[in-house]
Enzyme design. Structure first.
Site, mmCIF file in Angstrom:
data_model
loop_
_atom_site.group_PDB
_atom_site.id
_atom_site.type_symbol
_atom_site.label_atom_id
_atom_site.label_comp_id
_atom_site.label_asym_id
_atom_site.label_seq_id
_atom_site.Cartn_x
_atom_site.Cartn_y
_atom_site.Cartn_z
ATOM 1 C CG HIS B 69 -1.697 1.232 1.421
ATOM 2 N ND1 HIS B 69 -1.451 2.074 2.487
ATOM 3 C CD2 HIS B 69 -2.685 1.824 0.708
ATOM 4 C CE1 HIS B 69 -2.267 3.115 2.415
ATOM 5 N NE2 HIS B 69 -3.022 2.999 1.357
ATOM 6 C CD GLU B 72 -2.639 2.697 -3.638
ATOM 7 O OE1 GLU B 72 -3.021 3.889 -3.611
ATOM 8 O OE2 GLU B 72 -3.143 1.800 -2.923
ATOM 9 C CG HIS B 73 -0.027 6.252 -0.497
ATOM 10 N ND1 HIS B 73 -0.469 7.367 0.184
ATOM 11 C CD2 HIS B 73 -0.991 5.322 -0.334
ATOM 12 C CE1 HIS B 73 -1.635 7.108 0.743
ATOM 13 N NE2 HIS B 73 -1.979 5.871 0.448
ATOM 14 C CD GLU B 149 -4.879 5.475 3.237
ATOM 15 O OE1 GLU B 149 -3.718 5.713 2.862
ATOM 16 O OE2 GLU B 149 -5.680 4.793 2.576
#
Lengths: 437, 447
Positions: B69, B72-73, B149
């Site tokens: 993840h 991905e950022h 997040e």
């Protein structure tokens, strides 16, 4: 890479993205009900969107939550069908209905197949014209709504926005949640629900859009069946709401590791000559896009949040310039300091030609791409009617954005952005942040 | 996701179960192994361009949770050709929108643009498949963003905190028991080297699937794909996705979770369950129908009818199952008790209702109605480009083939009542289940 970017922009300037080939027909049913229609016969179903102007703002004093509960009861039995029989019939037709009540409108959304359209519309018509409001259904839905109200009291985001709206609008319906309070919802009677239905679903407040496998004649006939039985006149819409916000910081203590902030001040009307300039300004300032100033400063440069946004909030009777951010209790003060500094900077009205250009390119390029899918198009078209826009708005909207100049943005920013008027509501356990009230 | 991570909803309802008639779907594979699916829809001049990698959080190394993840950022930080922020700026300047998301089995990147801009986004997406440039500062700042997040989605949300605990208890060994976003203490230590190692290992054309849906023609997509993705060399030593599997589950697990921020207590049980497999989807289809019958369409389901309408012991009920998963998935039951009903009584009522259903068998009229709704959902499903594109992307990155996606609706239609009951008996084994009581205050909790 500078060169490649420039190359793309040249290409874009030469050919703006293809326009949607949308043909909107304005029809009137034999019974006199107006609707916007886009025929789309390639998939055998229709998306239908109905809105009744007014919404939960029509709740009577002391009856907060009555319109919301009424909307939740429309699928709980109608005519000779109780809740179970109604659902069985809907499922057998494979139709999908949804009913909702917002601050300014009651929404009915439906999708139905061409093969059994008449039966699906009959059933939907029953829900709208002959809801039963059985006592057992009322008690069941009441319990569900009370559970939502209890959950909202534990949601930092909801606590923050509820407090913000209360400060903004006081006793006007906008000042409290449309779901109602534990006290008002507990006290609602069947008579209150029936009154809410008659008040909020009437022919003088109705707007309709349909997109799909249906002709103007078929839609006209359907509309009379669907809506013809409703009262001609509903309750008068409420008076304009005064925005009573004052500058300052409110802190509501809540045991959570991350603080949530909602902030804002008075906004600008959609009818304002400078509305489009404000719209473009907000894209540059706080749209949440990676090119927007707040996202760049608060997230990309400093890692203080996952999301920071501002938006122009338009209610039927009031306008706000609002924003939100969440950040760890230890860093929320810093995040809000950066936002306030940016707010001050924006208030000078200075944006660069590149910023203006990028914002206009995005807004004008993205607009035609929104008209994609029957359900999406129907919902855009009904929203336009609710906002009083003509069909021709679609063709002129991009020209009005393209016409916005640096001077327009500067003028509207100076008028709209008021750092000293900012009301900030923080929910959490913020460190190093002083409440001013 | 950069803006929205995929969190499986507890309240799954009927979703479009198939894409289009096969006639509108074309597939091809580039010489470097990159697979492509083209879904045509010419109603609006819009195209959805997606690249799905066959790698997700469940492919992470132990101790590195959250790296899929975080990467991905970081994929938005730029390349040599398109520097920091340029990709996003160019998409925006063309009126497009873009984002990405990470799941257990996949990581996907997408742009929604005017159909005449397809080549432009392909060029940039192809460029960042190999060309990512990262600084230590990029990673440090973005790690903070991800921690925010996590705070927003999980730490500030007691229901999500419990879901993490429940999944950790459900999977004894498989990485599905580790949150997609990662455990906080591990995310805090992720480095630029971790991100780049993951990137170099998994981001390759022969580990990617291109999905293009909208106002395009297969020939033109193939030409553009060959031009932009074609020249990228495959990674030769990509092995099969062998991830730690589950040992036999022999002991029932029961969890009690309390948090003062819980307003509404509930009981939830999940059973380890088989997933859809290539050429072998009948059991998963039976479980899909079982979930709908037990707790799908609100009050009309078995649980809704018995617990909400008849006995009035529940405020809400649900049953959920998602068969699209590379490895074993779960089948879940959920009951939110009515006021004054204890979690223990709610659980008993739930078990009794399910047992009664198994004894009485499937209501044939209900099953026929459900199958009709599934057929209709295929028609409604054709309205959403992104929905169609995701259907294929999810399935293909979970090990299924295009053929499996296309056969799925017919398989659902052909499932018999007996298959549903048999599948239920197989799955409903408490030794493979986690039962959770979620409450505000636990009188038995040890402080």
């Amino acid at each position: 890479m500078k060169r490649i970017l420039a190359l793309f922009l040249v290409v874009v300037a030469l050919s703006s993205p293809a326009q949607a080939k949308l043909k909107i027909q304005q029809i009137t049913s034999p019974g006199g009900i107006n609707a916007w229609l886009v025929e789309e016969h390639s998939i055998p179903f229709t998306s239908l969107e109905i809105r009744f102007d007014g919404g939960t703002a029509l709740d009577d004093p002391g009856k907060r939550g009555s319109v919301y509960m009424m909307a939740g009861l429309l699928e709980e039995g109608a005519g000779e069908l109780d809740a179970t029989a109604f659902r069985n019939r809907r499922d057998a037709l494979a139709a999908s209905f949804s009913f909702d009540a917002g601050a300014d409108s009651v929404a009915v959304s439906a999708k139905f197949l061409t093969e059994n359209r008449d039966q699906a519309l009959d059933l939907l018509g029953m829900a709208i014209n002959k809801p039963r409001f059985d006592q057992t259904a009322i008690e069941r839905v009441r319990a569900q709504i009370l559970s939502i109200i209890a959950a909202d009291k534990k949601s930092p985001r909801k606590i923050a926005s509820d407090a913000f709206y209360r400060m903004a609008f006081g006793t006007h319906p906008y000042g409290s949640s449309g779901t109602g309070t534990e006290k008002t919802v507990t006290a609602l009677t069947r008579d209150d629900i029936v009154k809410a239905w008659k008040d909020s679903m009437s022919l003088d407040h109705v707007y309709v859009a349909a997109v799909g496998d249906i002709t103007p004649e078929e839609l006209g006939k359907a509309l009379d069946k669907l809506l013809g039985g409703l009262p001609k006149k509903g309750k008068a819409l409420p008076a304009p709401a005064k925005v009573a916000l004052t500058g300052g910081v409110s802190v509501i203590k809540f045991p959570a590791p991350q603080s949530v902030a909602v902030f804002g001040h008075a906004g600008i009307s959609r009818d304002d000559p400078d509305f489009f300039a404000a719209f473009v300004m907000n894209r540059i300032f706080g749209s949440g896009d990676f090119t927007s100033r707040l996202t760049r400063e608060v997230r990309e440069k400093r890692g203080l949040t996952y999301g920071v946004y501002t938006w122009l909030a338009h209610y039927r009777h009031a306008d706000l310039m609002m924003g939100s951010v969440s950040s760890a209790n230890e860093s929320i003060a810093k995040a809000l300091r950066v936002i306030r500094d940016e707010w001050k900077k924006m208030a000078t009205g200075k944006v660069t030609g590149e910023e203006l250009d990028a914002a206009k390119r995005y807004l004008t390029g993205a607009y035609p791409l929104r008209f994609d899918g029957n359900a999406r198009i129907a919902s855009i078209l009904v929203g336009m009617q609710l906002d009083g826009m003509p069909v021709s708005y679609i063709d002129t909207r991009n020209d009005r954005i393209n016409a916005v100049t640096l001077q327009d943005v500067e003028r509207v920013a100076k008028r709209l952005m008021k750092p000293d008027d900012l009301r900030i509501v923080v929910v959490g356990q913020p460190v190093g942040l002083k409440a001013t009230d | 996701m950069r803006r929205l991570i995929t969190i499986l909803s507890l309240f799954l309802f009927l979703v479009p179960l198939q894409a289009l008639a096969a006639g509108n779907v074309t597939t091809f594979t580039l010489k470097n192994g990159m697979q492509a699916v083209v879904i045509e829809d010419h109603r609006a001049p819009v195209v959805m361009h997606m690249v799905w990698y066959r790698v997700g959080s469940a492919d992470e190394q132990p101790g590195k949770s959250g790296i899929a993840h975080l990467l991905e950022h970081l994929m938005f930080k730029g390349t040599k050709r398109f520097g920091p922020g340029k990709f996003s700026a160019i998409v925006a300047a063309n009126g497009g929108s873009e984002n990405a998301f990470t799941n257990y089995d996949t990581t996907a990147y997408f742009q929604r643009v005017a159909s005449d801009r397809l080549g432009m986004v392909m060029e940039m997406e192809a460029d960042r498949m190999r060309g990512l440039v990262l600084t230590d500062n990029d990673v440090k700042t973005e790690r903070d963003v991800v921690l925010e997040e996590r705070a927003m989605r999980v730490d500030n949300n007691p229901g999500a905190l419990f879901t993490e605990q429940r999944r950790a208890a459900q999977y004894l060994n498989h990485h599905y028991g580790i949150p997609i976003i990662g455990w906080r203490q591990e995310v805090e230590k992720l480095t630029r080297e971790d991100a780049l190692a993951f990137y170099r290992k998994f981001y390759a054309p022969n580990n990617a699937i291109l999905i293009v849906a909208g106002d395009v023609y297969p020939d033109e997509v193939r030409k553009l794909a060959e031009e932009y993705y074609g020249p990228i060399a495959p990674t030769p030593d990509l092995g099969p996705r062998n991830r730690p599997g589950e040992p036999p589950q022999l002991a029932e697990r029961r969890l009690r979770f309390s948090d003062p921020r819980i307003s509404q207590p509930y009981v939830i049980r999940t059973y380890l369950a088989p997933e859809r497999n290539p050429g072998d989807q009948r059991q998963a289809a039976a479980l899909t129908l079982l979930a709908e019958l037990l707790g799908g369409s609100g009050l009309n389901s078995v649980l809704g009818q018995k617990l909400q309408l008849e006995q009035k012991v529940a405020l809400n009920t649900s049953a959920f199952y998602d068969g699209v998963s590379l490895d074993k998935t779960t089948f879940g039951l959920l009951v939110v008790p009515a006021k004054g009903v204890s979690l223990g009584d709610a659980e008993k009522a739930m078990d009794k209702a399910v047992a009664q259903f198994l004894k009485e068998g499937v209501d044939r009229k209900k099953l026929a109605s459900l199958k009709n709704q599934i057929r209709a959902s295929q028609i409604y499903g054709r309205d959403s480009l992104s929905g169609l594109a995701r259907k294929y992307g999810d399935a293909l990155t979970a090990g299924l083939a295009v053929k499996d996606v296309q056969e799925w609706p017919d398989i659902l239609q052909s499932i018999t009542p007996q298959e549903i009951i048999d599948a239920a008996h197989k799955v409903f084994d408490r030794r493979r289940a986690v039962t959770g009581w979620v409450m505000k205050q636990d009188s038995e909790a040890v402080k």
